[in-house]
Write a protein that holds these residues in place. Structure first.
Motif, PDB file in Angstrom:
ATOM      1  N   GLN A  12     -25.305  -1.643 -26.297  1.00  0.00           N
ATOM      2  CA  GLN A  12     -24.506  -1.461 -25.081  1.00  0.00           C
ATOM      3  C   GLN A  12     -23.139  -0.865 -25.418  1.00  0.00           C
ATOM      4  OE1 GLN A  12     -24.788  -5.570 -23.841  1.00  0.00           O
ATOM      5  NE2 GLN A  12     -25.991  -4.991 -22.018  1.00  0.00           N
ATOM      6  N   TYR A  14     -22.466   1.008 -28.010  1.00  0.00           N
ATOM      7  CA  TYR A  14     -22.715   2.393 -28.395  1.00  0.00           C
ATOM      8  C   TYR A  14     -22.948   3.279 -27.172  1.00  0.00           C
ATOM      9  CZ  TYR A  14     -24.950   6.493 -30.371  1.00  0.00           C
ATOM     10  OH  TYR A  14     -25.264   7.776 -30.689  1.00  0.00           O
ATOM     11  N   ASP A  15     -23.738   2.807 -26.224  1.00  0.00           N
ATOM     12  CA  ASP A  15     -24.001   3.587 -25.011  1.00  0.00           C
ATOM     13  C   ASP A  15     -22.708   3.876 -24.247  1.00  0.00           C
ATOM     14  OD1 ASP A  15     -26.690   3.582 -25.640  1.00  0.00           O
ATOM     15  OD2 ASP A  15     -27.184   1.937 -24.254  1.00  0.00           O
ATOM     16  N   LYS A  16     -21.861   2.872 -24.132  1.00  0.00           N
ATOM     17  CA  LYS A  16     -20.580   3.072 -23.436  1.00  0.00           C
ATOM     18  C   LYS A  16     -19.696   4.051 -24.210  1.00  0.00           C
ATOM     19  CE  LYS A  16     -21.068   0.405 -19.901  1.00  0.00           C
ATOM     20  NZ  LYS A  16     -20.998   0.893 -18.532  1.00  0.00           N
ATOM     21  N   VAL A  18     -20.710   6.536 -26.105  1.00  0.00           N
ATOM     22  CA  VAL A  18     -21.262   7.880 -25.902  1.00  0.00           C
ATOM     23  C   VAL A  18     -20.812   8.426 -24.547  1.00  0.00           C
ATOM     24  CG1 VAL A  18     -23.405   9.170 -25.517  1.00  0.00           C
ATOM     25  CG2 VAL A  18     -23.210   7.581 -27.445  1.00  0.00           C
ATOM     26  N   VAL A  19     -20.870   7.605 -23.517  1.00  0.00           N
ATOM     27  CA  VAL A  19     -20.426   8.025 -22.185  1.00  0.00           C
ATOM     28  C   VAL A  19     -18.933   8.350 -22.210  1.00  0.00           C
ATOM     29  CG1 VAL A  19     -20.069   7.248 -19.810  1.00  0.00           C
ATOM     30  CG2 VAL A  19     -22.236   6.794 -20.954  1.00  0.00           C
ATOM     31  N   LEU A  20     -18.148   7.520 -22.861  1.00  0.00           N
ATOM     32  CA  LEU A  20     -16.709   7.743 -22.948  1.00  0.00           C
ATOM     33  C   LEU A  20     -16.394   9.035 -23.694  1.00  0.00           C
ATOM     34  CD1 LEU A  20     -13.837   6.672 -22.465  1.00  0.00           C
ATOM     35  CD2 LEU A  20     -14.044   5.465 -24.646  1.00  0.00           C
ATOM     36  N   GLU A  21     -17.115   9.291 -24.773  1.00  0.00           N
ATOM     37  CA  GLU A  21     -16.903  10.518 -25.548  1.00  0.00           C
ATOM     38  C   GLU A  21     -17.224  11.751 -24.697  1.00  0.00           C
ATOM     39  OE1 GLU A  21     -18.151  12.367 -29.890  1.00  0.00           O
ATOM     40  OE2 GLU A  21     -19.421  10.850 -28.953  1.00  0.00           O
ATOM     41  N   ARG A  22     -18.296  11.687 -23.928  1.00  0.00           N
ATOM     42  CA  ARG A  22     -18.671  12.804 -23.052  1.00  0.00           C
ATOM     43  C   ARG A  22     -17.599  13.035 -21.982  1.00  0.00           C
ATOM     44  NH1 ARG A  22     -23.291  11.055 -20.165  1.00  0.00           N
ATOM     45  NH2 ARG A  22     -21.790  10.446 -18.584  1.00  0.00           N
ATOM     46  N   ASP A  23     -17.102  11.945 -21.401  1.00  0.00           N
ATOM     47  CA  ASP A  23     -16.067  12.065 -20.368  1.00  0.00           C
ATOM     48  C   ASP A  23     -14.773  12.650 -20.936  1.00  0.00           C
ATOM     49  OD1 ASP A  23     -17.850  11.025 -18.548  1.00  0.00           O
ATOM     50  OD2 ASP A  23     -16.963   9.005 -18.544  1.00  0.00           O
ATOM     51  N   ARG A  26     -15.225  16.338 -21.473  1.00  0.00           N
ATOM     52  CA  ARG A  26     -15.163  17.056 -20.195  1.00  0.00           C
ATOM     53  C   ARG A  26     -13.710  17.196 -19.721  1.00  0.00           C
ATOM     54  NH1 ARG A  26     -18.231  13.890 -16.654  1.00  0.00           N
ATOM     55  NH2 ARG A  26     -16.294  12.939 -15.950  1.00  0.00           N
TER      56      ARG A  26
END
Length: 76
Positions: A12, A14-16, A18-23, A26
């Motif tokens: 969980q 790690y998933d967060k 990854v989302v934070l890195e993508r945001d 962007r």
């Protein structure tokens, strides 16, 4: 009395992450585009400002010419 136990797994986190890195990536891209647009607008404004300086000079010359013609007609 104890409260509910909350368990957060490494997956969980790690998933967060990854989302934070993508945001963040962007947002950096968006910032770069906005910065490029601002630079482009600044360059366009500079060009427009350089092109404006002759307008007052032309107005003064036309006014002086009109005054000279009016005086020539009135006196001549």
């Amino acid at each position: 009395m104890t409260g509910p136990v909350v368990q957060i797994t490494l997956q969980q986190i790690y998933d967060k992450l990854v989302v934070l890195e993508r945001d963040v990536a962007r947002l950096v891209d968006q910032h770069d585009r906005v910065n490029q647009t601002a630079t482009d607008h600044e360059a366009r404004l500079r060009v427009l400002e350089r092109g404006r300086w002759p307008l007052p000079a032309v107005a003064v010359l036309l006014s002086a010419g009109s005054l000279a013609v009016a005086l020539f007609v009135a006196l001549g």
